[in-house]
Design an enzyme around this catalytic site. Structure first.
Site, PDB file in Angstrom:
ATOM      1  N   CYS A   3      74.698 -47.552  51.448  1.00  0.00           N
ATOM      2  CA  CYS A   3      74.127 -46.619  50.452  1.00  0.00           C
ATOM      3  C   CYS A   3      73.653 -47.327  49.176  1.00  0.00           C
ATOM      4  O   CYS A   3      72.542 -47.086  48.693  1.00  0.00           O
ATOM      5  CB  CYS A   3      75.156 -45.546  50.126  1.00  0.00           C
ATOM      6  SG  CYS A   3      76.847 -46.155  50.019  1.00  0.00           S
TER       7      CYS A   3
ATOM      8  N   HIS B 275      75.681 -42.505  43.451  1.00  0.00           N
ATOM      9  CA  HIS B 275      75.977 -43.891  43.065  1.00  0.00           C
ATOM     10  C   HIS B 275      74.998 -44.367  41.986  1.00  0.00           C
ATOM     11  O   HIS B 275      73.830 -43.958  41.964  1.00  0.00           O
ATOM     12  CB  HIS B 275      75.784 -44.827  44.263  1.00  0.00           C
ATOM     13  CG  HIS B 275      76.836 -44.714  45.333  1.00  0.00           C
ATOM     14  ND1 HIS B 275      77.974 -43.957  45.218  1.00  0.00           N
ATOM     15  CD2 HIS B 275      76.909 -45.326  46.553  1.00  0.00           C
ATOM     16  CE1 HIS B 275      78.708 -44.088  46.324  1.00  0.00           C
ATOM     17  NE2 HIS B 275      78.067 -44.905  47.155  1.00  0.00           N
TER      18      HIS B 275
HETATM   19  N1  LIG Z   1      79.789 -41.277  52.415  1.00  0.00           N
HETATM   20  C1  LIG Z   1      78.769 -42.091  52.161  1.00  0.00           C
HETATM   21  O1  LIG Z   1      78.231 -42.180  51.019  1.00  0.00           O
HETATM   22  C2  LIG Z   1      78.192 -42.925  53.239  1.00  0.00           C
HETATM   23  C3  LIG Z   1      77.009 -43.584  52.965  1.00  0.00           C
HETATM   24  C4  LIG Z   1      76.454 -44.388  53.954  1.00  0.00           C
HETATM   25  C5  LIG Z   1      77.099 -44.524  55.152  1.00  0.00           C
HETATM   26  N2  LIG Z   1      78.266 -43.872  55.395  1.00  0.00           N
HETATM   27  C6  LIG Z   1      78.882 -44.076  56.689  1.00  0.00           C
HETATM   28  O2  LIG Z   1      78.808 -42.878  57.467  1.00  0.00           O
HETATM   29  C7  LIG Z   1      79.959 -42.781  58.305  1.00  0.00           C
HETATM   30  C8  LIG Z   1      80.657 -41.454  58.056  1.00  0.00           C
HETATM   31  O3  LIG Z   1      80.953 -41.351  56.677  1.00  0.00           O
HETATM   32  P1  LIG Z   1      81.363 -39.960  56.001  1.00  0.00           P
HETATM   33  O4  LIG Z   1      81.338 -40.234  54.559  1.00  0.00           O
HETATM   34  O5  LIG Z   1      80.570 -38.826  56.542  1.00  0.00           O
HETATM   35  O6  LIG Z   1      82.897 -39.837  56.523  1.00  0.00           O
HETATM   36  P2  LIG Z   1      83.785 -38.523  56.801  1.00  0.00           P
HETATM   37  O7  LIG Z   1      83.421 -37.443  55.879  1.00  0.00           O
HETATM   38  O8  LIG Z   1      85.175 -39.021  56.798  1.00  0.00           O
HETATM   39  O9  LIG Z   1      83.376 -38.088  58.298  1.00  0.00           O
HETATM   40  C9  LIG Z   1      83.707 -38.838  59.437  1.00  0.00           C
HETATM   41  C10 LIG Z   1      83.141 -38.168  60.661  1.00  0.00           C
HETATM   42  O10 LIG Z   1      83.440 -38.984  61.815  1.00  0.00           O
HETATM   43  C11 LIG Z   1      84.034 -38.152  62.815  1.00  0.00           C
HETATM   44  N3  LIG Z   1      84.944 -38.877  63.705  1.00  0.00           N
HETATM   45  C12 LIG Z   1      86.098 -39.503  63.384  1.00  0.00           C
HETATM   46  N4  LIG Z   1      86.690 -39.996  64.487  1.00  0.00           N
HETATM   47  C13 LIG Z   1      85.888 -39.662  65.528  1.00  0.00           C
HETATM   48  C14 LIG Z   1      85.968 -39.848  66.938  1.00  0.00           C
HETATM   49  N5  LIG Z   1      86.994 -40.505  67.499  1.00  0.00           N
HETATM   50  N6  LIG Z   1      84.962 -39.372  67.712  1.00  0.00           N
HETATM   51  C15 LIG Z   1      83.914 -38.701  67.170  1.00  0.00           C
HETATM   52  N7  LIG Z   1      83.800 -38.472  65.830  1.00  0.00           N
HETATM   53  C16 LIG Z   1      84.772 -38.943  65.030  1.00  0.00           C
HETATM   54  C17 LIG Z   1      84.796 -37.109  62.010  1.00  0.00           C
HETATM   55  O11 LIG Z   1      85.132 -36.019  62.837  1.00  0.00           O
HETATM   56  P3  LIG Z   1      86.439 -35.114  62.498  1.00  0.00           P
HETATM   57  O12 LIG Z   1      86.035 -34.191  61.384  1.00  0.00           O
HETATM   58  O13 LIG Z   1      86.661 -34.397  63.798  1.00  0.00           O
HETATM   59  O14 LIG Z   1      87.553 -36.053  62.121  1.00  0.00           O
HETATM   60  C18 LIG Z   1      83.729 -36.791  60.943  1.00  0.00           C
HETATM   61  O15 LIG Z   1      82.755 -35.938  61.496  1.00  0.00           O
HETATM   62  C19 LIG Z   1      80.803 -44.018  58.001  1.00  0.00           C
HETATM   63  O16 LIG Z   1      80.476 -45.028  58.932  1.00  0.00           O
HETATM   64  C20 LIG Z   1      80.352 -44.401  56.622  1.00  0.00           C
HETATM   65  O17 LIG Z   1      80.542 -45.772  56.361  1.00  0.00           O
HETATM   66  C21 LIG Z   1      78.838 -43.063  54.478  1.00  0.00           C
END
Ligand SMILES: NC(=O)c1ccc[n+]([C@@H]2O[C@H](COP(=O)([O-])OP(=O)(O)OC[C@H]3O[C@@H](n4cnc5c(N)ncnc54)[C@H](OP(=O)(O)O)[C@@H]3O)[C@@H](O)[C@H]2O)c1
Length: 331
Positions: A129, A236
């Site tokens: 990001c 950010h």
């Molecule tokens: N937040 C940011 O600013 C941002 C920016 C760029 C990239 N990212 C990347 O995007 C990804 C997700 O981030 P987020 O912020 O959205 O995190 P989050 O809110 O914690 O969401 C995680 C997601 O992954 C799912 N998940 C976890 N374990 C799983 C499994 N075994 N099988 C299938 N789905 C599973 C979760 O499902 P459940 O709800 O069922 O647990 C949820 O839908 C990460 O790789 C992160 O590094 C995030």
């Protein structure tokens, strides 16, 4: 217009739910939508554009017929399942860091290097990001004056850690003890994002270094970064020092930035006009301001940019990649 079978992996997360918002806003041409998350969420119903979809668990063969797969379920899930989706014919756009530095995967900011898709495989990586919002203003500087060196200092919101980060900010703001960050994020900035590496930098900092070089096609560009978590819910900010190859005029820099797709220049500090995170919340733009000469280097430039890390920093950038590939007839 052709419609596509789309899968969202991590659909219940912060990025995943924003994927759905952005897809709807962009009126994305969807024939069939599949939503995946962990076993914990399987069976949950999520509404999209007036229809209800049941969240599924990932299992072998689940990507059959999927043409575009948007992943945001963390690196381990992407490492395991993105190849399966690609093998079954989908173009994967992955938000984790799992594939970003893989030579077979393009790392794309669509305003900069969408053509990298042509020379790479079907797994496309969405950059970190903070990197996305930083390389966007660096690109016109690179084109016009050349880049000699870059130093980043970030001020990263708690939503960057997903649901757990947002919850820890809310918890500590209510006076309860921290459970996720190593310190009370409501009361302090924390110079620690992702794990520490042997060179003293964090993995987040090295992502910014390596991804900047890959996206800009400058393998030897000297870059360093300090990444800091701040008590902000979303949006950010990055302070960028860019040493340029050639002399520049500040008005020309402002003009070059203002003409760049995806950037809004907010730079009238005497009237308190400069980028703050709240201006970026809920939209897909990068706001740039505090444009001034660096006092410590010849041809040094300082600027400050903010962006919605869940949107341009993740979901919106990924959807924009897909839309551009569709527009150019590549999917
Ligand atoms: N937040 C940011 O600013 C941002 C920016 C760029 C990239 N990212 C990347 O995007 C990804 C997700 O981030 P987020 O912020 O959205 O995190 P989050 O809110 O914690 O969401 C995680 C997601 O992954 C799912 N998940 C976890 N374990 C799983 C499994 N075994 N099988 C299938 N789905 C599973 C979760 O499902 P459940 O709800 O069922 O647990 C949820 O839908 C990460 O790789 C992160 O590094 C995030």
């Amino acid at each position: 217009m052709k419609k596509y079978n789309v899968a969202v992996v991590g659909a219940t997360g912060l990025v995943g739910s924003t994927f759905l918002q952005v897809l709807a806003e962009e009126n994305f041409p969807i024939a069939d939508l599949r939503l995946f998350a962990s076993a914990k969420s399987a069976g949950r119903v999520i509404a999209y554009c007036g229809k209800e979809y049941v969240v599924e668990e990932l299992k072998p063969g689940c990507f059959e017929g999927v043409e575009i797969a948007l992943f945001s379920a963390g690196g381990a899930i992407s490492t395991e399942w993105a190849p399966e989706a690609a093998k079954s014919g989908a173009v994967v756009i992955d938000n984790s860091s799992a594939w970003r530095m893989n030579d077979e995967c393009a790392l794309i900011v669509p305003e900069i290097n969408i053509d990298d898709f042509d020379t790479h495989g079907n797994i496309v990586a969405n950059p970190n990001c903070s990197t996305i919002q930083s390389v966007l203003p660096l690109k016109p500087l690179q084109e016009k004056w050349g880049l000699k060196r870059v130093v980043y200092s970030t001020y990263q919101a708690c939503s960057g850690s997903g649901m757990k980060g947002k919850a820890d900010l809310e918890r500590t703001q209510k006076g309860e003890p921290n459970q996720f960050y190593p310190y009370n994020i409501a009361q302090t900035c924390i110079p620690h994002i992702d794990v520490f590496l042997d060179n003293g930098y964090t993995k987040e900092e090295m992502k910014m270094v390596n991804e900047t070089r890959k996206i800009l096609g400058l393998a030897d560009l000297p870059v360093s970064a300090t990444c800091v978590r701040v008590p902000v819910a979303n949006g950010h900010a990055v302070s960028i020092m860019a040493e340029l190859d050639k002399p520049f005029e500040l008005d020309e820099v402002r003009e070059a930035l203002a003409q760049t797709e995806g950037i809004v220049v907010l730079d009238d500090p005497k009237n308190n006009v400069y980028p703050v995170s709240t201006v970026a919340n809920g939209n897909n733009l990068v706001y740039v301001g505090r444009i001034r000469r660096d006092l410590s280097a010849a041809n040094g430039l300082l600027l400050y940019c903010v962006s919605d890390n869940i949107r341009k920093g993740a979901a919106a950038n990924a959807v924009q990649i897909a839309l551009k590939l569709i527009k150019e007839g590549k999917i």
